[in-house]
Write an enzyme that holds these catalytic residues in place. Structure first.
Site: not given
Length: 401
Positions: A13, A93, A122, A174
């Site tokens: 990504d 995060r 996220d 992923s």
């Protein structure tokens, strides 16, 4: 030219986002990678980011800060999401968001960007962090704007621009990795009916391939924080790295679960958390010995809320800070040593000691009554059961039974 700071992992990504931001926003793109213990994944990122169009890249070593200021507070709280998930991605995060903000302010950027999808958690975690720390910054989330609708589309986009990506259409997991865990999503995992293939594992051996003999570990705690491994004091990062090796070799910490995402859907993932699983288990054993019943049980309730806050990305909130104050007060006596036996994916208690132990052998033994008078229990039971007795008498008198 306006600048944007991109949370850059070098994965599929974010590899295509650099080109997309330049094409669609005309921004100078500065990449920021947080070293949270990804290991060899970081080696090619500087060259790759520049080749993909970034003007520069920051690779920030945040391992110590991550473990001590994000992992350990969550560990002390006993926070586990939905009984299984040890929050490996969740508490990473907010730290990444914090570093994004710091670099954006240093560079005079007008925006930050991330590669989280519009379906995931996220995006919330990144953006709540930015809102809490720098609400003036614009946040760009390409997955909510662009025409790319799948990872296959993203691969085609990258190939058309000569951007190398670390996945193929046949192997399309992923992944998110840090020193605490690695997660796997996508591919055949998208159907809960499919068993997870152990071929995907990167940190942990399948339990059936673990050694035939058990491995023993001793973890020393001081006020709820792990500080020693097998009798030797060690720094936080080294301790966790060593436990990952030991746990991984014994098939520890593999979790396959369907979880409730914050955005309203269920998702399925496989998590490997070998060292983390050992620490969570050991910390729990330490608390069982050193915390009184009322505090332990109330803390269990609080841990569910703490886990939700971390999972939901509300790290920078007054409530979490207040809960930390409560947790810290409970951890003053959570000091001692826990011994565990690791065997083919299982963690088994093998002894626990503490100078603050609330276990009294003279009270607990079945062989002597010098300290505890068993006859006292009759009066206790009569008083404790009095409300039940009164209700039963009423029901009989009223003809309800």
């Amino acid at each position: 030219m306006p600048k944007v700071v991109l949370a850059y992992s070098g994965g599929l990504d974010t590899s295509v986002i650099i080109a997309w931001l330049k094409e669609n926003y005309g921004y100078e793109v500065i990449a920021m990678t947080a070293d949270l213990g990804q290991g060899e994944e970081l080696a090619p990122l500087e060259e790759k980011a520049i080749q993909s169009g970034a003007s520069k890249i920051y690779i920030e070593d945040l391992r110590k800060e991550f473990v001590e200021e994000y992992v350990f507070p969550t560990l002390k709280a006993g926070a586990v999401y939905e009984g299984k998930y040890l929050l490996g991605t969740s508490f990473a995060r907010p730290l990444i968001a914090k570093k994004l903000v710091e670099i954006a302010e240093k560079e005079g950027a007008v925006a930050v960007a991330h590669g989280a999808t519009g379906k995931g958690n996220d995006q919330v975690r990144f953006e709540l962090g930015v809102k809490a720390l720098a609400p003036h910054l614009k946040v760009i989330a390409p997955w909510r704007e662009w025409d790319i609708r799948s990872r296959e589309d993203a691969i085609d986009y990258a190939e058309a621009r000569g951007i190398p990506v670390p996945v193929t259409k046949k192997s399309i997991y992923s992944r998110d990795r840090n020193i605490w865990h690695i997660s796997h999503e996508g591919g055949e995992l998208e159907s809960p009916a499919n068993p997870a293939s152990y071929d995907m594992l990167m940190l942990t051996v399948p339990p059936e391939k673990a050694p035939e003999q058990p491995t023993y570990v001793e973890i020393g705690f001081e006020q709820g924080i792990p500080v020693a491994l097998n009798g030797e004091k060690t720094d936080s990062v080294s301790l966790l790295e060593k436990l990952n090796e030991i746990g991984g070799a014994n098939g520890i910490g593999i979790v396959d679960m369907v979880e409730n995402r914050l955005v309203g859907m269920k998702s399925r993932g496989v998590y490997e958390t070998p060292g983390g699983a050992i620490l969570v288990y050991a910390h729990r054993e330490m608390e069982l010995l050193t915390l009184d019943r009322a505090t332990l049980h109330y803390k269990e309730q609080m841990a569910l809320r703490y886990a939700e806050l971390v999972y939901d990305g509300v790290w920078f909130s007054p409530l979490r800070e207040a809960l930390d104050a409560f947790v810290d007060s409970t951890q003053r006596t959570v000091t001692g040593t826990v011994k565990l036996k690791l065997y083919k994916g299982n963690i088994i208690p093998a002894g626990v000691t503490s100078p603050y132990s609330l276990y009294d052998e003279e009270l607990s033994t079945f062989s002597r009554d010098e300290v505890y008078n068993q006859a006292d229990a009759e009066g206790f039971i009569n008083l404790f059961g009095l409300p039940l007795k009164v209700r039963a008498l009423m029901e009989k008198k009223a003809g309800l039974r």
